[in-house]
Design a protein around this motif. Structure first.
Motif, PDB file in Angstrom:
ATOM      1  N   THR A   3      67.362 -24.655 -42.435  1.00  0.00           N
ATOM      2  CA  THR A   3      66.508 -23.801 -41.631  1.00  0.00           C
ATOM      3  C   THR A   3      65.035 -24.102 -41.863  1.00  0.00           C
ATOM      4  OG1 THR A   3      68.183 -22.074 -41.823  1.00  0.00           O
ATOM      5  CG2 THR A   3      66.019 -21.398 -41.059  1.00  0.00           C
ATOM      6  N   TRP A   4      64.651 -24.412 -43.084  1.00  0.00           N
ATOM      7  CA  TRP A   4      63.237 -24.637 -43.375  1.00  0.00           C
ATOM      8  C   TRP A   4      62.692 -25.859 -42.647  1.00  0.00           C
ATOM      9  CZ3 TRP A   4      61.463 -29.046 -45.759  1.00  0.00           C
ATOM     10  CH2 TRP A   4      62.423 -29.862 -46.363  1.00  0.00           C
ATOM     11  N   ILE A   5      63.529 -26.824 -42.357  1.00  0.00           N
ATOM     12  CA  ILE A   5      63.076 -28.007 -41.604  1.00  0.00           C
ATOM     13  C   ILE A   5      62.743 -27.608 -40.175  1.00  0.00           C
ATOM     14  CG2 ILE A   5      63.776 -30.242 -40.686  1.00  0.00           C
ATOM     15  CD1 ILE A   5      65.376 -30.677 -43.250  1.00  0.00           C
ATOM     16  N   TRP A   6      63.587 -26.749 -39.574  1.00  0.00           N
ATOM     17  CA  TRP A   6      63.315 -26.291 -38.212  1.00  0.00           C
ATOM     18  C   TRP A   6      62.044 -25.455 -38.165  1.00  0.00           C
ATOM     19  CZ3 TRP A   6      65.193 -28.595 -34.283  1.00  0.00           C
ATOM     20  CH2 TRP A   6      66.435 -29.207 -34.346  1.00  0.00           C
ATOM     21  N   VAL A   7      61.843 -24.627 -39.158  1.00  0.00           N
ATOM     22  CA  VAL A   7      60.627 -23.810 -39.216  1.00  0.00           C
ATOM     23  C   VAL A   7      59.405 -24.717 -39.340  1.00  0.00           C
ATOM     24  CG1 VAL A   7      59.358 -22.115 -40.597  1.00  0.00           C
ATOM     25  CG2 VAL A   7      61.809 -21.799 -40.175  1.00  0.00           C
ATOM     26  N   LEU A   8      59.488 -25.734 -40.156  1.00  0.00           N
ATOM     27  CA  LEU A   8      58.384 -26.676 -40.324  1.00  0.00           C
ATOM     28  C   LEU A   8      58.087 -27.410 -39.014  1.00  0.00           C
ATOM     29  CD1 LEU A   8      56.385 -28.008 -42.290  1.00  0.00           C
ATOM     30  CD2 LEU A   8      58.136 -29.731 -42.750  1.00  0.00           C
ATOM     31  N   ILE A   9      59.120 -27.834 -38.304  1.00  0.00           N
ATOM     32  CA  ILE A   9      58.935 -28.523 -37.020  1.00  0.00           C
ATOM     33  C   ILE A   9      58.258 -27.597 -36.013  1.00  0.00           C
ATOM     34  CG2 ILE A   9      60.166 -29.474 -35.033  1.00  0.00           C
ATOM     35  CD1 ILE A   9      62.210 -30.633 -37.042  1.00  0.00           C
ATOM     36  N   VAL A  10      58.675 -26.345 -35.962  1.00  0.00           N
ATOM     37  CA  VAL A  10      58.080 -25.388 -35.028  1.00  0.00           C
ATOM     38  C   VAL A  10      56.614 -25.144 -35.365  1.00  0.00           C
ATOM     39  CG1 VAL A  10      58.128 -22.968 -34.295  1.00  0.00           C
ATOM     40  CG2 VAL A  10      60.254 -24.273 -34.425  1.00  0.00           C
ATOM     41  N   VAL A  11      56.303 -24.981 -36.641  1.00  0.00           N
ATOM     42  CA  VAL A  11      54.916 -24.728 -37.050  1.00  0.00           C
ATOM     43  C   VAL A  11      54.030 -25.935 -36.734  1.00  0.00           C
ATOM     44  CG1 VAL A  11      53.419 -24.360 -39.058  1.00  0.00           C
ATOM     45  CG2 VAL A  11      55.513 -23.024 -38.802  1.00  0.00           C
ATOM     46  N   ALA A  13      54.563 -28.241 -34.431  1.00  0.00           N
ATOM     47  CA  ALA A  13      54.439 -28.339 -32.971  1.00  0.00           C
ATOM     48  C   ALA A  13      53.460 -27.299 -32.431  1.00  0.00           C
ATOM     49  CB  ALA A  13      55.810 -28.165 -32.322  1.00  0.00           C
ATOM     50  N   LEU A  14      53.479 -26.114 -32.987  1.00  0.00           N
ATOM     51  CA  LEU A  14      52.557 -25.065 -32.560  1.00  0.00           C
ATOM     52  C   LEU A  14      51.113 -25.445 -32.862  1.00  0.00           C
ATOM     53  CD1 LEU A  14      52.299 -22.189 -31.404  1.00  0.00           C
ATOM     54  CD2 LEU A  14      52.414 -21.365 -33.751  1.00  0.00           C
ATOM     55  N   ILE A  15      50.863 -25.933 -34.058  1.00  0.00           N
ATOM     56  CA  ILE A  15      49.499 -26.344 -34.434  1.00  0.00           C
ATOM     57  C   ILE A  15      49.030 -27.506 -33.559  1.00  0.00           C
ATOM     58  CG2 ILE A  15      48.117 -27.387 -36.285  1.00  0.00           C
ATOM     59  CD1 ILE A  15      49.787 -25.692 -38.250  1.00  0.00           C
ATOM     60  N   ALA A  16      49.897 -28.474 -33.321  1.00  0.00           N
ATOM     61  CA  ALA A  16      49.535 -29.618 -32.470  1.00  0.00           C
ATOM     62  C   ALA A  16      49.254 -29.154 -31.042  1.00  0.00           C
ATOM     63  CB  ALA A  16      50.643 -30.648 -32.497  1.00  0.00           C
ATOM     64  N   GLY A  17      50.046 -28.224 -30.530  1.00  0.00           N
ATOM     65  CA  GLY A  17      49.837 -27.713 -29.179  1.00  0.00           C
ATOM     66  C   GLY A  17      48.523 -26.970 -29.029  1.00  0.00           C
ATOM     67  N   VAL A  18      48.184 -26.168 -30.018  1.00  0.00           N
ATOM     68  CA  VAL A  18      46.911 -25.432 -29.980  1.00  0.00           C
ATOM     69  C   VAL A  18      45.738 -26.409 -30.028  1.00  0.00           C
ATOM     70  CG1 VAL A  18      45.439 -23.856 -31.303  1.00  0.00           C
ATOM     71  CG2 VAL A  18      47.838 -23.285 -30.909  1.00  0.00           C
ATOM     72  N   ALA A  19      45.805 -27.389 -30.909  1.00  0.00           N
ATOM     73  CA  ALA A  19      44.710 -28.364 -31.030  1.00  0.00           C
ATOM     74  C   ALA A  19      44.568 -29.169 -29.739  1.00  0.00           C
ATOM     75  CB  ALA A  19      44.952 -29.284 -32.218  1.00  0.00           C
ATOM     76  N   LEU A  20      45.671 -29.641 -29.204  1.00  0.00           N
ATOM     77  CA  LEU A  20      45.635 -30.433 -27.972  1.00  0.00           C
ATOM     78  C   LEU A  20      45.109 -29.585 -26.817  1.00  0.00           C
ATOM     79  CD1 LEU A  20      46.331 -33.218 -26.834  1.00  0.00           C
ATOM     80  CD2 LEU A  20      48.581 -32.308 -26.252  1.00  0.00           C
ATOM     81  N   GLY A  21      45.551 -28.346 -26.706  1.00  0.00           N
ATOM     82  CA  GLY A  21      45.072 -27.450 -25.657  1.00  0.00           C
ATOM     83  C   GLY A  21      43.584 -27.194 -25.756  1.00  0.00           C
ATOM     84  N   PHE A  22      43.085 -27.030 -26.974  1.00  0.00           N
ATOM     85  CA  PHE A  22      41.645 -26.810 -27.167  1.00  0.00           C
ATOM     86  C   PHE A  22      40.836 -27.991 -26.662  1.00  0.00           C
ATOM     87  CE2 PHE A  22      37.928 -27.643 -29.826  1.00  0.00           C
ATOM     88  CZ  PHE A  22      37.159 -26.526 -29.522  1.00  0.00           C
ATOM     89  N   PHE A  23      41.234 -29.206 -27.039  1.00  0.00           N
ATOM     90  CA  PHE A  23      40.457 -30.375 -26.645  1.00  0.00           C
ATOM     91  C   PHE A  23      40.559 -30.662 -25.149  1.00  0.00           C
ATOM     92  CE2 PHE A  23      40.786 -31.262 -31.239  1.00  0.00           C
ATOM     93  CZ  PHE A  23      39.430 -31.343 -31.499  1.00  0.00           C
ATOM     94  N   ILE A  24      41.702 -30.399 -24.554  1.00  0.00           N
ATOM     95  CA  ILE A  24      41.830 -30.578 -23.105  1.00  0.00           C
ATOM     96  C   ILE A  24      40.955 -29.568 -22.367  1.00  0.00           C
ATOM     97  CG2 ILE A  24      43.436 -30.333 -21.168  1.00  0.00           C
ATOM     98  CD1 ILE A  24      45.580 -31.594 -22.971  1.00  0.00           C
ATOM     99  N   ALA A  25      40.974 -28.308 -22.798  1.00  0.00           N
ATOM    100  CA  ALA A  25      40.148 -27.278 -22.165  1.00  0.00           C
ATOM    101  C   ALA A  25      38.664 -27.583 -22.337  1.00  0.00           C
ATOM    102  CB  ALA A  25      40.478 -25.918 -22.745  1.00  0.00           C
ATOM    103  N   ARG A  26      38.283 -28.078 -23.509  1.00  0.00           N
ATOM    104  CA  ARG A  26      36.875 -28.415 -23.767  1.00  0.00           C
ATOM    105  C   ARG A  26      36.411 -29.544 -22.847  1.00  0.00           C
ATOM    106  NH1 ARG A  26      34.275 -31.961 -27.616  1.00  0.00           N
ATOM    107  NH2 ARG A  26      32.253 -31.123 -28.192  1.00  0.00           N
TER     108      ARG A  26
END
Length: 77
Positions: A3-11, A13-26
């Motif tokens: 389970t901890w591997i899935w949690v790590l993958i989700v976290v 992916a979430l951080i990468a998505g937020v960072a990518l969204g910020f730079f695209i919006a900017r």
């Protein structure tokens, strides 16, 4: 898998998505402001007339050049 591997993958992916969204919006907003500046010559002329100044074309051109230069410097930072 554990389970901890899935949690790590989700976290990650979430951080990468937020960072990518910020730079695209900017990037989108910078391009938008470059194409559609918030103040144009007519708005500047009206503001100067409201302040009691008689705007000459030379003065308006100087102010627009100054504003464009400041905007370009702000985008380079």
């Amino acid at each position: 898998m554990d389970t901890w591997i899935w949690v790590l993958i989700v976290v990650v992916a979430l951080i990468a998505g937020v960072a990518l969204g910020f730079f695209i919006a900017r990037k989108y907003m910078m391009d938008y402001l470059k194409k559609n500046p918030p103040i144009n010559e007519e708005m500047l002329r009206m503001m100067m007339m409201q302040m009691g100044q008689k705007p000459s074309q030379k003065k308006i051109n100087q102010m627009m050049t100054m504003m464009n230069k400041n905007m370009d410097q702000g985008m380079k930072k």
